[in-house]
Design an enzyme around this catalytic site. Structure first.
Site, PDB file in Angstrom:
ATOM      1  CG  HIS A  64       9.244 -12.867  -8.852  1.00 41.64           C
ATOM      2  ND1 HIS A  64       8.546 -11.976  -9.613  1.00 41.64           N
ATOM      3  CD2 HIS A  64      10.012 -12.120  -8.024  1.00 41.64           C
ATOM      4  CE1 HIS A  64       8.887 -10.733  -9.266  1.00 41.64           C
ATOM      5  NE2 HIS A  64       9.776 -10.805  -8.303  1.00 41.64           N
ATOM      6  NE  ARG A  65       9.978 -10.931  -3.369  1.00 44.39           N
ATOM      7  CZ  ARG A  65      10.904 -11.705  -2.813  1.00 44.39           C
ATOM      8  NH1 ARG A  65      10.615 -12.932  -2.427  1.00 44.39           N
ATOM      9  NH2 ARG A  65      12.128 -11.268  -2.649  1.00 44.39           N
ATOM     10  CE  LYS A  69      -1.240  -3.293  -5.012  1.00 44.81           C
ATOM     11  NZ  LYS A  69      -2.359  -2.887  -5.849  1.00 44.81           N
ATOM     12  CE  LYS A  93       6.020   1.067 -12.587  1.00 40.81           C
ATOM     13  NZ  LYS A  93       4.739   1.656 -12.997  1.00 40.81           N
ATOM     14  CE  LYS A 105      -1.342  -0.603 -15.341  1.00 43.97           C
ATOM     15  NZ  LYS A 105      -0.488   0.178 -14.441  1.00 43.97           N
ATOM     16  CB  SER A 362      -0.471  -0.020  -3.795  1.00 46.92           C
ATOM     17  OG  SER A 362      -1.393   0.757  -4.500  1.00 46.92           O
TER      18      SER A 362
HETATM   19  P1  NAD Z   1      -5.301  10.203 -15.156  1.00 45.68           P
HETATM   20  O1  NAD Z   1      -6.366   9.628 -15.992  1.00 45.68           O
HETATM   21  O2  NAD Z   1      -5.613  10.673 -13.778  1.00 45.68           O
HETATM   22  O3  NAD Z   1      -4.598  11.448 -15.880  1.00 45.68           O
HETATM   23  C1  NAD Z   1      -4.133  11.433 -17.202  1.00 45.68           C
HETATM   24  C2  NAD Z   1      -4.194  12.881 -17.692  1.00 45.68           C
HETATM   25  O4  NAD Z   1      -3.585  12.936 -18.987  1.00 45.68           O
HETATM   26  C3  NAD Z   1      -5.624  13.400 -17.835  1.00 45.68           C
HETATM   27  O5  NAD Z   1      -5.712  14.688 -17.261  1.00 45.68           O
HETATM   28  C4  NAD Z   1      -5.849  13.419 -19.332  1.00 45.68           C
HETATM   29  O6  NAD Z   1      -6.767  14.432 -19.737  1.00 45.68           O
HETATM   30  C5  NAD Z   1      -4.449  13.679 -19.848  1.00 45.68           C
HETATM   31  N1  NAD Z   1      -4.254  13.205 -21.217  1.00 45.68           N
HETATM   32  C6  NAD Z   1      -4.746  12.102 -21.808  1.00 45.68           C
HETATM   33  N2  NAD Z   1      -4.340  12.019 -23.087  1.00 45.68           N
HETATM   34  C7  NAD Z   1      -3.563  13.093 -23.292  1.00 45.68           C
HETATM   35  C8  NAD Z   1      -2.835  13.562 -24.396  1.00 45.68           C
HETATM   36  N3  NAD Z   1      -2.839  12.905 -25.549  1.00 45.68           N
HETATM   37  N4  NAD Z   1      -2.120  14.697 -24.256  1.00 45.68           N
HETATM   38  C9  NAD Z   1      -2.112  15.367 -23.083  1.00 45.68           C
HETATM   39  N5  NAD Z   1      -2.785  14.967 -21.999  1.00 45.68           N
HETATM   40  C10 NAD Z   1      -3.500  13.849 -22.107  1.00 45.68           C
HETATM   41  O7  NAD Z   1      -4.142   9.109 -15.140  1.00 45.68           O
HETATM   42  P2  NAD Z   1      -2.965   8.949 -14.112  1.00 45.68           P
HETATM   43  O8  NAD Z   1      -3.379   7.976 -13.078  1.00 45.68           O
HETATM   44  O9  NAD Z   1      -2.439  10.283 -13.719  1.00 45.68           O
HETATM   45  O10 NAD Z   1      -1.887   8.186 -15.023  1.00 45.68           O
HETATM   46  C11 NAD Z   1      -1.036   8.885 -15.914  1.00 45.68           C
HETATM   47  C12 NAD Z   1       0.122   7.984 -16.292  1.00 45.68           C
HETATM   48  O11 NAD Z   1       0.815   7.591 -15.100  1.00 45.68           O
HETATM   49  C13 NAD Z   1      -0.262   6.678 -16.991  1.00 45.68           C
HETATM   50  O12 NAD Z   1       0.768   6.328 -17.886  1.00 45.68           O
HETATM   51  C14 NAD Z   1      -0.305   5.686 -15.846  1.00 45.68           C
HETATM   52  O13 NAD Z   1      -0.100   4.350 -16.295  1.00 45.68           O
HETATM   53  C15 NAD Z   1       0.871   6.182 -15.028  1.00 45.68           C
HETATM   54  N6  NAD Z   1       0.836   5.767 -13.622  1.00 45.68           N
HETATM   55  C16 NAD Z   1      -0.211   6.064 -12.811  1.00 45.68           C
HETATM   56  C17 NAD Z   1      -0.181   5.674 -11.474  1.00 45.68           C
HETATM   57  C18 NAD Z   1      -1.272   6.063 -10.497  1.00 45.68           C
HETATM   58  O14 NAD Z   1      -1.099   5.804  -9.290  1.00 45.68           O
HETATM   59  N7  NAD Z   1      -2.350   6.674 -10.907  1.00 45.68           N
HETATM   60  C19 NAD Z   1       0.914   4.943 -10.981  1.00 45.68           C
HETATM   61  C20 NAD Z   1       1.982   4.665 -11.838  1.00 45.68           C
HETATM   62  C21 NAD Z   1       1.927   5.079 -13.154  1.00 45.68           C
END
Ligand code: NAD
Length: 469
Positions: A64-65, A69, A93, A105, A362
């Site tokens: 829709h936009r 992303k 979001k 995604k 972003s």
């Molecule tokens: P990342 O890979 O940098 O970090 C994830 C961390 O969680 C790691 O340190 C990993 O070792 C740990 N981990 C993995 N499995 C685990 C478990 N079972 N128990 C405990 N720790 C565990 O990832 P991220 O970018 O920080 O993303 C984390 C969450 O945030 C995800 O759900 C992602 O979709 C969401 N998210 C990330 C962003 C972003 O900008 N990076 C934006 C929005 C949402």
């Protein structure tokens, strides 16, 4: 997790619960809810001395936009259901945060820890070429970003691959966000999601009725916080709140277990230990618990799941002590757990709002790329000169000079990082206020998640009505 509906089913049910509040034509509701499509690809790469076939996905939920992303995650267990659920969350979001993008995604089934940099470079570029060939990476149509298992390095490889194929596209660098600052990235993107969590929680604590609904009072100072996942999001959220807001990080949960210290853990030092040893065990001065998952149930004020989806399920939801659950990860609370926690009076700040910081910054990076100029480049010196003039005017009429700390705040022109943080803070605050307004407008909306979904659905429905379906 046994018995919990799938990630995608859960998101769809959360959507249905919110859509029921609004009186939309059924066809329109369906159009907003259902994903547009998902592309699955398999490709071979030479790794570890042999040929390995990798499987990846890019799901587009809503156009829709444009562009759509959403991050690309590299993880050994990623699957289509997860990628589609995450794409839907991106649509909602962006709408909640007023970011003019559709939702998408991507995911690649790979464990980056099994491959060196050179192999990850080859794997990432090959995946990018497959997506580019089918129009799933493009500055105008579909712009990936980092997610679990990916960061600035992977985004730089993707941008370089796109540029190789489209050297005449003046906006090529805008094909992906989360790039290193030297490769067209924006200052503050790495910290953005974690900072957004911090700004959102600060805003939550500005509304005393919301705070008392969670059985809490005051602000973030002194709050006992448990964080799961000390990766990009968890680290920046935990560090910001402990260093700047006086919160205490009383437990950090990682893959190998959890560290506990009621006095508060030193987040930087724990992160350093994790990077060096690949786990938390052996960190000096804190108690280590091998069963990290059980620490989700610890006594604390705020639980921040910041690792991955489906961590609070119908199995453990009844034992979660935290009165406030701040969903920094995507989908950490299942649909079934959401209902149990609600019945138990727990307040959840939903992922579709709380972790929007990444996509907000972003958006700023994409704007920087298509306008081909760094934020603050034109006006910083002008602002400084005006600040100096204001100070001189003040001091001309008064008999006291302005203290040095205040002087430097008035005189300093904003640089890119100042502007990014200020734009992020403003966007998170406004989004939270918009969610609160929805709760006030509809009697039947009695939780923040439903309110956030209602807000998103209303906005997307408005867009479709205006442009004509
Ligand atoms: P990342 O890979 O940098 O970090 C994830 C961390 O969680 C790691 O340190 C990993 O070792 C740990 N981990 C993995 N499995 C685990 C478990 N079972 N128990 C405990 N720790 C565990 O990832 P991220 O970018 O920080 O993303 C984390 C969450 O945030 C995800 O759900 C992602 O979709 C969401 N998210 C990330 C962003 C972003 O900008 N990076 C934006 C929005 C949402």
């Amino acid at each position: 997790m046994a018995g919990d509906v799938s990630f995608l089913d859960g998101v769809n049910r959360m959507f249905d619960r919110a859509a029921a509040v609004l009186d939309l034509e059924p066809g329109l509701t369906e159009q907003i809810k259902l994903g547009k499509g998902v592309y699955q690809v398999r490709f071979p790469v030479r790794v570890n001395g042999g040929i390995r076939v990798f499987t990846g996905w890019r799901a587009v939920h809503s156009e829709h936009r444009l562009p759509t992303k959403g991050g690309i995650r590299f993880a050994p267990f990623v699957d289509q259901d997860e990628v589609e659920a995450l794409a839907a969350l991106m649509t909602f979001k962006c709408a909640v945060a007023n970011v003019p993008f559709g939702g998408a995604k991507g995911g690649l089934r790979v464990d980056p820890r099994e491959h060196g940099d050179e192999e990850m470079d080859r794997i990432t570029r090959r995946f990018a070429r497959e997506l580019i060939a089918k129009g799933f990476i493009s500055p105008a149509l579909n712009v990936p970003a980092p997610d679990m298992g990916t960061g600035a390095q992977e985004m730089a490889w993707i941008a370089d691959t796109y540029r190789e194929q489209f050297p005449n596209d003046i906006n090529a660098i805008a094909c992906v966000t989360g790039k290193p600052p030297t490769q067209g990235g924006v200052s503050g993107r790495v910290e953005a999601t974690g900072r957004g969590v911090q700004f959102a929680l600060r805003e939550f604590f500005r509304h005393s009725t919301d705070v008392s609904e969670a059985g809490l009072d005051g602000d973030l100072a002194g709050k006992r916080i448990v964080v799961q996942g000390l990766g990009n999001v968890g680290f920046h959220a935990a560090r910001g709140m402990s260093e700047e807001d006086g919160a205490r990080i009383v437990a950090i949960i990682e893959r190998d277990g959890a560290l506990i210290d009621d006095k508060g853990l030193p987040v930087d030092a724990v992160a350093e230990h994790l990077a060096r040893h690949g786990g938390l065990e052996g960190f000096p001065g804190a108690r280590f618990v091998a069963d990290g998952r059980s620490v989700l149930e610890a006594d604390c004020d705020i639980l921040i799941p910041a690792a991955l989806e489906r961590q609070i399920t119908q199995e453990n939801a009844g034992r979660i002590c935290a009165p406030l659950i701040a969903e920094a990860a995507n989908g950490p609370v299942t649909w079934d757990a959401d209902r149990i926690l609600k019945q138990r009076g727990r307040v959840m700040i939903p992922d579709v709002f709380l972790n929007a910081g990444g996509v907000i910054v972003s958006y700023f990076e994409w704007i920087k790329n298509i306008s081909h100029i760094r934020f603050g480049r034109i006006d910083r010196r002008f602002d400084e000169t005006r600040g100096e003039a204001m100070l001189s005017a003040l001091e001309m009429n008064g008999d006291r000079s302005v203290p040095d700390a205040l002087r430097s705040r008035i005189v300093r022109g904003a640089d890119e990082l100042d502007l990014i943080r200020s734009g992020l803070d403003d966007t998170m605050r406004l989004a939270y206020q918009a969610i609160r307004e929805i709760r006030q407008r509809y009697d039947e909306v009695d939780d923040l998640r439903t309110a956030a979904y209602v807000l998103a659905i209303e906005k997307i429905a408005g867009t479709y009505r205006e442009m004509g379906l």
